[in-house]
Enzyme design. Structure first.
Site, short mmCIF file in Angstrom:
data_model
loop_
_atom_site.label_atom_id
_atom_site.label_comp_id
_atom_site.label_asym_id
_atom_site.label_seq_id
_atom_site.Cartn_x
_atom_site.Cartn_y
_atom_site.Cartn_z
N HIS A 10 0.83 -1.21 0.00
CA HIS A 10 0.00 0.00 0.00
C HIS A 10 0.86 1.26 0.00
O HIS A 10 1.76 1.40 0.83
CB HIS A 10 -0.88 -0.03 1.25
N HIS A 52 -1.62 11.65 -1.91
CA HIS A 52 -2.87 11.14 -1.33
C HIS A 52 -3.80 12.25 -0.89
O HIS A 52 -5.00 12.24 -1.17
CB HIS A 52 -2.55 10.21 -0.15
O1 G3P Z 1 -6.46 1.47 -3.19
C1 G3P Z 1 -6.69 1.10 -1.88
C2 G3P Z 1 -6.54 2.24 -0.91
O2 G3P Z 1 -5.36 2.92 -1.18
C3 G3P Z 1 -7.70 3.19 -0.92
O3 G3P Z 1 -7.67 4.13 0.08
O4 G3P Z 1 -7.22 6.32 1.09
O5 G3P Z 1 -5.49 4.55 1.19
O6 G3P Z 1 -5.99 5.70 -0.95
P1 G3P Z 1 -6.53 5.22 0.35
MG MG Z 2 -4.75 4.59 -2.35
#
Ligand code: G3P
Ligand code: MG
Length: 241
Positions: A10, A52
């Site tokens: 992630h 983000h």
């Molecule tokens: O793509 C999965 C996840 O990254 C979605 O949430 O807020 O971490 O970008 P976020």
């Molecule tokens: Mg994400």
């Protein structure tokens, strides 16, 4: 159907590196990951960057809306110092730099289209266009924004697209069909076993985010989930069973 990696790092390196940076991608790679997720935003000048938040300050130095930035001004910001001194000076990468790194190292990309509010269509279009020249199978586009995904579909109908949701909405099947999406990306804690099996029965890929507990990961795989996205590269390794 899911022909992509099963364990995805992630934001590049999860908790082990500053999110959405080249250092994070290097970290994911160094931990043996074959797939990474990262967030891509379009600045008002059209530049695509890994980002983000819509505001500076949490992970990128400075303050105020990202919408007020240009690529040049953002290039002077520090995206690593918040994490640790070791990463001080780490820049906000362009999408082109991140993609080049991934292609060079055969690191599959789940590119999350993260539009600034009001720029969903343009961001979806630009990200899809930027991915169009990359090798087949190297990228899966995803987004919470159906508008962005529709725009990506319009300019790159052959792109692989996944719909991100928090709880699975009642009309998930219709939404996936309308977007000609290959996968549903669901918030792990909100997914039920019945929903997982319905998505799989319908023939779609199913990815869950963000799974940091190995026991939860096992349960999800038992339910038929195809892939998980994790921050805990140290606990949920690429060979996790
Ligand atoms: O793509 C999965 C996840 O990254 C979605 O949430 O807020 O971490 O970008 P976020
Ligand atoms: Mg994400």
């Amino acid at each position: 159907m899911w022909s992509f990696p099963r364990i995805i790092a992630h934001r590049g390196g999860g908790t082990l590196a500053p999110e959405n940076t080249l250092a994070a991608l290097r970290c994911g790679l160094a931990h043996g990951f074959r797939g990474v997720e990262f967030d891509v935003m379009a600045l008002p000048d059209g530049a695509l960057v890994l980002m983000h938040d819509t505001e500076l300050g949490r992970t990128v130095s400075g303050s105020g809306p990202v919408a007020d930035q240009t690529f040049a001004s953002l290039s002077a910001a520090d995206a690593g110092a918040w994490f640790s001194a070791e990463f001080a000076g780490e820049p906000v990468p362009s999408f082109a730099q991140a993609a080049q790194f991934c292609i060079e190292h055969q690191l599959w990309m789940n590119v999350e289209i993260k539009p600034l509010p009001g720029t969903e269509v343009a961001t979806g279009r630009w990200v899809a266009q930027a991915c169009a020249g990359l090798p087949a199978g190297a990228v899966l586009l995803s987004s919470f924004s159906t508008e962005a995904l529709r725009a990506a579909q319009a300019v790159a109908p052959n792109s692989a697209r996944g719909l991100l949701v928090e709880p699975v909405p009642p009309d998930w099947h219709q939404q996936l069909d309308q977007l000609a999406a290959v996968s549903l990306h669901a918030q792990a804690g909100a997914l039920t076993a019945a929903q997982a099996s319905a998505v799989k029965r319908a023939g779609f890929g199913l990815m869950c985010y963000t799974v940091n507990d190995p026991a939860q990961a096992r349960t999800l795989f038992d339910w038929g989930v195809d892939a998980i996205c994790t921050d805990r590269l140290d606990l949920i390794t690429p060979d996790f069973q």
